[in-house]
Design a protein around this motif. Structure first.
Motif, mmCIF file in Angstrom:
data_model
loop_
_atom_site.group_PDB
_atom_site.id
_atom_site.type_symbol
_atom_site.label_atom_id
_atom_site.label_comp_id
_atom_site.label_asym_id
_atom_site.label_seq_id
_atom_site.Cartn_x
_atom_site.Cartn_y
_atom_site.Cartn_z
ATOM 1 N N ASN B 38 -23.733 9.641 -22.565
ATOM 2 C CA ASN B 38 -24.583 8.668 -23.241
ATOM 3 C C ASN B 38 -24.002 8.290 -24.598
ATOM 4 O O ASN B 38 -23.556 9.155 -25.336
ATOM 5 N N GLY B 39 -23.993 7.001 -24.909
ATOM 6 C CA GLY B 39 -23.505 6.577 -26.216
ATOM 7 C C GLY B 39 -21.988 6.468 -26.286
ATOM 8 O O GLY B 39 -21.431 6.228 -27.354
ATOM 9 N N ALA B 40 -21.300 6.630 -25.163
ATOM 10 C CA ALA B 40 -19.835 6.589 -25.154
ATOM 11 C C ALA B 40 -19.301 5.179 -25.401
ATOM 12 O O ALA B 40 -18.135 5.022 -25.749
ATOM 13 N N GLY B 41 -20.134 4.175 -25.187
ATOM 14 C CA GLY B 41 -19.695 2.799 -25.421
ATOM 15 C C GLY B 41 -19.483 2.014 -24.141
ATOM 16 O O GLY B 41 -18.926 0.901 -24.162
ATOM 17 N N LYS B 42 -19.969 2.535 -23.019
ATOM 18 C CA LYS B 42 -19.734 1.877 -21.733
ATOM 19 C C LYS B 42 -20.461 0.534 -21.658
ATOM 20 O O LYS B 42 -19.864 -0.495 -21.314
ATOM 21 N N THR B 43 -21.751 0.543 -22.001
ATOM 22 C CA THR B 43 -22.515 -0.703 -21.946
ATOM 23 C C THR B 43 -21.943 -1.735 -22.921
ATOM 24 O O THR B 43 -21.831 -2.923 -22.601
ATOM 25 N N THR B 44 -21.547 -1.270 -24.102
ATOM 26 C CA THR B 44 -20.967 -2.184 -25.082
ATOM 27 C C THR B 44 -19.684 -2.810 -24.537
ATOM 28 O O THR B 44 -19.446 -4.008 -24.706
ATOM 29 N N LEU B 45 -18.882 -2.004 -23.856
ATOM 30 C CA LEU B 45 -17.649 -2.531 -23.262
ATOM 31 C C LEU B 45 -17.990 -3.632 -22.239
ATOM 32 O O LEU B 45 -17.355 -4.697 -22.213
HETATM 33 N N1 LIG Z 1 -26.855 -3.826 -30.052
HETATM 34 C C1 LIG Z 1 -26.491 -2.700 -30.696
HETATM 35 N N2 LIG Z 1 -26.660 -2.602 -32.024
HETATM 36 C C2 LIG Z 1 -26.284 -1.472 -32.691
HETATM 37 N N3 LIG Z 1 -25.741 -0.393 -32.101
HETATM 38 C C3 LIG Z 1 -25.553 -0.425 -30.779
HETATM 39 C C4 LIG Z 1 -25.924 -1.586 -29.995
HETATM 40 N N4 LIG Z 1 -25.611 -1.337 -28.705
HETATM 41 C C5 LIG Z 1 -25.090 -0.097 -28.668
HETATM 42 N N5 LIG Z 1 -25.046 0.460 -29.910
HETATM 43 C C6 LIG Z 1 -24.487 1.772 -30.244
HETATM 44 O O1 LIG Z 1 -23.170 1.825 -29.751
HETATM 45 C C7 LIG Z 1 -22.890 3.101 -29.187
HETATM 46 C C8 LIG Z 1 -22.469 2.925 -27.745
HETATM 47 O O2 LIG Z 1 -23.612 2.550 -26.991
HETATM 48 P P1 LIG Z 1 -23.548 2.106 -25.476
HETATM 49 O O3 LIG Z 1 -22.441 1.158 -25.299
HETATM 50 O O4 LIG Z 1 -24.909 1.654 -25.070
HETATM 51 O O5 LIG Z 1 -23.201 3.484 -24.768
HETATM 52 P P2 LIG Z 1 -23.327 3.899 -23.236
HETATM 53 O O6 LIG Z 1 -23.638 2.702 -22.428
HETATM 54 O O7 LIG Z 1 -22.001 4.503 -22.910
HETATM 55 O O8 LIG Z 1 -24.421 4.919 -23.171
HETATM 56 C C9 LIG Z 1 -24.146 3.918 -29.342
HETATM 57 O O9 LIG Z 1 -23.990 4.740 -30.498
HETATM 58 C C10 LIG Z 1 -25.235 2.906 -29.548
HETATM 59 O O10 LIG Z 1 -26.266 3.415 -30.359
#
Ligand SMILES: Nc1ncnc2c1ncn2[C@@H]1O[C@H](COP(=O)(O)OP(=O)(O)O)[C@@H](O)[C@H]1O
Ligand SMILES: [Mg+2]
Lengths: 282, 257
Positions: B38-45
């Motif tokens: 969790n929080g690895a950055g997968k969704t952000t990628l």
């Molecule tokens: N829209 C956003 N604004 C600020 N921080 C974000 C946002 N989206 C994700 N984060 C942060 O970026 C990091 C990676 O999140 P995320 O990509 O959701 O991880 P995963 O999908 O791997 O669980 C986390 O620390 C999260 O809190």
């Protein structure tokens, strides 16, 4: 008009500007030789022009603000415009524009009477028919699907390939033009005057929300139906039983809203769900 | 030619490095799994690839075209489809309408009309097994069914690449098996590349993909054949240090098998 979930709040401004457009057309053009009844059309065009500008402005804001922020911004525009008109003494300032006399001068008493009663009512029906036609056309085309997507979830719509900017602008323009048309004939032409305090008051926003609820929020046809029921019954009640219309009207509205919590169109829509009629009632 | 190429992509949220200097290449028709705590950055990628966010640094190249700053709605017609971590079908529309919207604005775009889109929708509804729910409102479905609507909707876009965020989160073992099987069928039948993001369910990964990318603290720190990655000591370290007892167990089961 609930098409994208944004437009409801901008509706007041559209109607107000529609009323102003008509008033301006008649006030500033009634003495021009040879125009005669054409001043009404000039007024109508001005209404459409003003509404288009404000629709574009609100679409621009809707691209940046969502939900409650957008609603507040719309009330802000509404109030801002009102104070601007009053403060800058634009378009008659706080005195408003009273043009029933000008209309009579331009087209004669009899024609003016017919314009403000029969023709204005007819025009409202034509606008409603046009709205219904647009509704059917939109729902059958990709526009309807795109607007559903935008209303439900903008981010999801975008990654599905929906150009949300384009479709929001279409929704605002459609809504703005229809709203201004109603404002121009039902408020402007019919009353013969426009006061900023009248058309821009918050009470009016509330009235518009009642109209939307009455017809069915989130439906394209809803506000038009709601507007028709509300506008016409208010008008005829005022004639049949002057002075009592608001007294009678409040309980009627409450009853309708209790009986049809999803609005008249929403209720019909549920009833025809699954049948061929359904898609005409989005 | 690779289908998707990420070159040194970095995305920050304020001071937080959500995606840190990620480079990744994906071939047409390839199916890879992305895992990571969790929080690895997968969704952000995924958000950077699909255009929800633009990266501060680096490039996103799709079929040799630089799409780093292309708006999301213009990526879909190029062949980029995705699903969301929490399924987001259009709740007030029927399943069929949802899927048809995918067809209408996807890669076929202007070449397909509303009726054709609705017909095409039926094909993908059948593929994901949602026939009994075709005329239901998507908002009234179960979470797993909603996920299926999203998959069908993304497939109807006829994408070249499908990004699946949390492909199997919250599913029971039976649903997971179905999903693994479905994704493999989709890859074979539709000839599209899939990046399936699977958070903790290592059991599924082994059966799903030949290649696994592990993300940790915004970076892709292991990328390789599934068997190698799952036995990599650094990966075990990350997962054993991770919060979920279940993930440890899953990982261990995988190792011994
Ligand atoms: N829209 C956003 N604004 C600020 N921080 C974000 C946002 N989206 C994700 N984060 C942060 O970026 C990091 C990676 O999140 P995320 O990509 O959701 O991880 P995963 O999908 O791997 O669980 C986390 O620390 C999260 O809190
Ligand atoms: Mg995530």
């Amino acid at each position: 008009m609930g098409m994208t979930g944004y437009v409801d709040f901008g509706y007041v401004t559209f109607i107000a500007l529609g009323a102003y457009g008509m008033s301006l057309g008649i006030t500033y053009f009634y003495q021009v030789e040879g125009l005669g009844i054409w001043i009404v059309f000039i007024g109508f065009l001005l209404a459409l022009l003003l509404a288009s500008l404000s629709a574009l402005l609100e679409a621009f804001i809707a691209l940046r603000l969502r939900g409650a922020y957008f609603a507040i911004a719309c009330i802000g525009i509404n109030e801002g415009l009102r104070h601007f008109i009053e403060g800058a003494k634009l378009w008659g300032g706080s005195e408003g524009l009273i043009f029933s006399g000008s209309l009579i001068q331009a087209v004669g008493r009899e024609t003016a009477n017919q314009l403000t009663t029969f023709w204005a009512d007819l025009a409202v029906f034509i606008i409603a028919a046009l709205a219904a036609f647009l509704n059917i056309h939109y729902m059958r085309s990709k526009i309807g699907y795109a607007l559903t997507a935008v209303k439900e979830d903008e981010d999801a719509a975008k990654v599905m390939g929906v150009n949300t900017t384009k479709y929001k602008t279409i929704a605002f323009l459609t809504s703005g033009l229809l709203g201004a048309s109603v404002g121009a004939v039902a408020w402007g032409l019919k009353l013969g005057y426009v006061f900023p305090g009248d058309v821009f008051v918050i009470h009016y926003t509330v009235e518009c929300i009642v109209v939307v609820l009455l017809g069915g929020a989130g439906t394209l046809l809803g506000p038009v139906v709601g507007g028709l029921i509300y506008g016409l019954s208010k008008y005829w009640l005022a004639i049949i039983w002057p002075g009592f219309q608001l007294l009678i009207f409040a309980p009627i509205i409450i009853i309708i809203i209790v009986l049809f919590p999803e609005g008249v169109v929403g209720m019909l829509k549920n009833r025809v769900r699954g049948t061929a009629l359904e898609r005409y009632l989005l | 030619m690779s289908l998707l190429r990420l070159e040194n992509v970095t995305k920050r949220f304020g001071g937080l490095l959500a995606v840190n200097n990620v480079s990744l290449e994906l071939a047409s028709g390839e199916l890879i799994a992305i895992v990571g705590p969790n929080g690895a950055g997968k969704t952000t990628l995924f958000n950077v690839i699909s255009g929800v966010f633009f990266p501060e640094e680096g490039k996103v190249i799709f079929e040799d075209r630089d799409i780093t700053r292309l708006p999301a709605y213009r990526r879909a017609p190029l062949g980029l489809g995705r699903t969301f971590q929490i399924p987001r079908p259009f709740g007030s529309a029927t399943v069929r309408e949802n899927v048809a919207i995918g067809a209408m604005f996807g890669t076929l775009g202007s070449r397909i009309n509303v009726d054709e889109s609705l017909e095409m929708a039926d094909r993908y509804i059948d593929l994901v097994g949602l026939q009994p729910h075709r005329e239901k409102l998507a908002g009234n479905l179960t979470p797993v069914e909603k996920k299926m609507v999203e998959i069908a909707r993304a497939l109807a876009m006829k994408p070249k690449l499908l990004l699946m965020d949390e492909a199997m989160a919250g599913m029971n073992p039976k649903d997971i098996d179905y999903m693994v099987d479905l994704l493999i069928r989709i890859k074979e039948k539709e000839k599209i590349a899939i990046v399936a993001m699977v958070e903790h369910i290592m059991r599924a990964v082994a059966g799903l993909a030949k290649r696994v990318v592990v993300m940790h603290q915004g970076a892709t720190f292991v990328d390789g054949p599934t068997a190698d990655v799952l036995s990599d000591p650094r990966v075990i370290e990350v997962y054993l240090g991770g919060p979920s007892e279940k993930s440890k167990k899953d990982l261990v089961t995988n190792q011994t098998s």
